[in-house]
Every structure is written in C-alpha cells, then in structure tokens.
Design a protein around this motif. Sequence first.
Motif, mmCIF file in Angstrom:
data_model
loop_
_atom_site.group_PDB
_atom_site.id
_atom_site.type_symbol
_atom_site.label_atom_id
_atom_site.label_comp_id
_atom_site.label_asym_id
_atom_site.label_seq_id
_atom_site.Cartn_x
_atom_site.Cartn_y
_atom_site.Cartn_z
ATOM 1 N N ARG A 100 0.840 -1.013 -0.047
ATOM 2 C CA ARG A 100 0.032 -0.181 -0.100
ATOM 3 C C ARG A 100 0.918 1.318 0.035
ATOM 4 O O ARG A 100 0.688 2.279 -0.545
ATOM 5 N N ALA A 113 2.560 1.805 -3.313
ATOM 6 C CA ALA A 113 1.682 1.932 -4.528
ATOM 7 C C ALA A 113 1.123 3.491 -4.100
ATOM 8 O O ALA A 113 1.214 4.402 -5.182
ATOM 9 N N ARG A 114 0.959 4.149 -2.971
ATOM 10 C CA ARG A 114 0.759 5.475 -2.602
ATOM 11 C C ARG A 114 1.893 6.368 -3.195
ATOM 12 O O ARG A 114 1.679 7.346 -3.683
ATOM 13 N N HIS A 167 4.209 5.814 -5.391
ATOM 14 C CA HIS A 167 4.367 5.679 -6.964
ATOM 15 C C HIS A 167 3.202 6.694 -7.323
ATOM 16 O O HIS A 167 3.508 7.415 -8.181
ATOM 17 N N ALA A 168 1.845 6.523 -6.618
ATOM 18 C CA ALA A 168 0.828 7.366 -7.375
ATOM 19 C C ALA A 168 1.308 8.892 -7.232
ATOM 20 O O ALA A 168 0.940 9.852 -7.989
ATOM 21 N N GLU A 183 -3.529 5.271 -7.479
ATOM 22 C CA GLU A 183 -2.988 4.392 -6.646
ATOM 23 C C GLU A 183 -3.855 3.008 -6.804
ATOM 24 O O GLU A 183 -3.026 1.858 -6.332
ATOM 25 N N SER A 184 -5.114 3.077 -6.962
ATOM 26 C CA SER A 184 -5.577 1.670 -6.882
ATOM 27 C C SER A 184 -5.198 0.765 -8.099
ATOM 28 O O SER A 184 -4.773 -0.347 -7.958
ATOM 29 N N THR A 207 -2.245 0.933 -9.396
ATOM 30 C CA THR A 207 -0.775 0.770 -9.010
ATOM 31 C C THR A 207 -0.781 -0.544 -7.976
ATOM 32 O O THR A 207 -0.053 -1.480 -8.336
ATOM 33 N N LEU A 208 -1.787 -0.481 -7.071
ATOM 34 C CA LEU A 208 -1.722 -1.570 -6.235
ATOM 35 C C LEU A 208 -2.186 -2.929 -6.868
ATOM 36 O O LEU A 208 -1.647 -3.891 -6.487
#
Length: 97
Positions: free
Chosen positions: A55, A58-59, A61-62, A69-70, A72-73
């Motif tokens: 998480r 992903a955050r 990276h976003a 983010e979703s 990417t996760l």
Amino acid sequence: MTAVFDALAVPPTAQEKGGVEIVRGVIVEGGLHISIRRAFDDPQAWGMVLADIARHAARIHALETGAAESQTLDRIRSMLEAELDTPSDLGSTHAIS
C-alpha cells in the motif's frame, strides 16, 4: 571507483520513539539483497507487513507519477501473486548473527 550506498532516512516516529528494524532492502546490479529479522512468532504477521508495504509503495508511486493508486496496487498485487506462484529467482538465505 568507490561504490555509493544511498540509505533511506529512519522514519520520524522511529526516530522519536525507537523501534526495531525488521527489513532492509537494496538493489545491487538489478538484484534484491535484503537483511531481515524474523521479528514475529506468528509468520502470518508478515502478510500484514507485506500488505502495508504494498500500500505504501502504491501510494508513493501514485504521488510521484500521477498514476492511480488503486491501479498501481492492482499491478503490485498481480506481480506479487505471480512471483509467489512461480519465482523468477529464489535467491539464497543465510543466517547471520
């Protein structure tokens, strides 16, 4: 030529309150090298740790790329499951005191 190691900062809360480092990862020539502490009596706790790391990854990276983010996760989850099912490299593990 001297190799340069670019260590991350210790998280502010750990600076303030202390804690126990459980994992450190470094990419060397394209490969992952880690130091890891068992840390938990119940190995299921590592599932929570890995989910939290996913998480956070992903955050960040976003935030840095503008990607969703979703999504990417979802990509992280997809590759994690693929690597758990069919590892591209098992690496080696050694206990060091």
